[in-house]
Motif scaffolding. Structure first.
Motif, PDB file in Angstrom:
ATOM      1  N   GLY A   1     -15.576  16.410 -19.969  1.00  0.00           N
ATOM      2  CA  GLY A   1     -15.664  15.284 -19.047  1.00  0.00           C
ATOM      3  C   GLY A   1     -14.356  14.527 -18.905  1.00  0.00           C
ATOM      4  N   HIS A   2     -13.502  14.631 -19.927  1.00  0.00           N
ATOM      5  CA  HIS A   2     -12.178  13.997 -19.826  1.00  0.00           C
ATOM      6  C   HIS A   2     -11.410  14.535 -18.627  1.00  0.00           C
ATOM      7  N   LEU A   3     -11.701  15.767 -18.243  1.00  0.00           N
ATOM      8  CA  LEU A   3     -10.971  16.398 -17.143  1.00  0.00           C
ATOM      9  C   LEU A   3     -11.371  15.850 -15.775  1.00  0.00           C
ATOM     10  N   VAL A   4     -12.554  15.269 -15.652  1.00  0.00           N
ATOM     11  CA  VAL A   4     -12.974  14.703 -14.361  1.00  0.00           C
ATOM     12  C   VAL A   4     -12.915  13.181 -14.348  1.00  0.00           C
ATOM     13  N   ALA A   5     -12.593  12.583 -15.463  1.00  0.00           N
ATOM     14  CA  ALA A   5     -12.597  11.119 -15.552  1.00  0.00           C
ATOM     15  C   ALA A   5     -11.683  10.479 -14.512  1.00  0.00           C
ATOM     16  N   ALA A   6     -10.552  11.081 -14.240  1.00  0.00           N
ATOM     17  CA  ALA A   6      -9.595  10.500 -13.289  1.00  0.00           C
ATOM     18  C   ALA A   6     -10.129  10.497 -11.862  1.00  0.00           C
ATOM     19  N   GLU A   7     -11.052  11.397 -11.549  1.00  0.00           N
ATOM     20  CA  GLU A   7     -11.558  11.506 -10.183  1.00  0.00           C
ATOM     21  C   GLU A   7     -12.970  10.972 -10.022  1.00  0.00           C
TER      22      GLU A   7
ATOM     23  N   PRO B   1      -6.630  14.873 -23.188  1.00  0.00           N
ATOM     24  CA  PRO B   1      -6.042  15.692 -22.116  1.00  0.00           C
ATOM     25  C   PRO B   1      -5.252  14.844 -21.119  1.00  0.00           C
ATOM     26  N   PRO B   2      -4.195  15.379 -20.545  1.00  0.00           N
ATOM     27  CA  PRO B   2      -3.342  14.606 -19.645  1.00  0.00           C
ATOM     28  C   PRO B   2      -4.038  14.145 -18.368  1.00  0.00           C
ATOM     29  N   ALA B   3      -5.170  14.754 -18.005  1.00  0.00           N
ATOM     30  CA  ALA B   3      -5.866  14.368 -16.779  1.00  0.00           C
ATOM     31  C   ALA B   3      -6.729  13.116 -16.965  1.00  0.00           C
TER      32      ALA B   3
END
Length: 86
Positions: free
Chosen positions: A34-40, A56-58
């Motif tokens: 879920g860290h990968l979609v947090a920014a969006e 993760p950097p995202a």
């Protein structure tokens, strides 16, 4: 309501179902992938990242990192919980 978000694709059936249940003011905790979609993710309430840096950097820079103890406290405070793992 508190949503544990662990999917990594906002363009998935799981994400669409999650977003259909998501209401303004609901709390989201981004875990694992879920860290990968947090920014969006279109947050309309509080949001947190479960885990400690480095993440993760995202990830969203504006979200606080919390530990499991804080997650348990938030669960008690917000009541019902949904979990979205892929």
């Amino acid at each position: 309501m508190l949503h544990l978000i662990a999917f990594d694709d906002l363009d998935s059936e799981q994400a669409r179902t999650c977003l259909a249940l998501y209401q303004p003011g609901d709390l989201c905790v981004f875990v694992d992938h879920g860290h990968l979609v947090a920014a969006e993710f279109p947050l309309q309430g509080p949001g947190y990242l479960l885990g400690q840096p480095p993440l993760p950097p995202a990830r969203r820079a504006d979200l606080e990192c919390i530990d499991y103890d804080r997650l348990v406290a938030l669960t008690a405070e917000y009541g019902p919980v949904t979990s979205w793992y892929s």
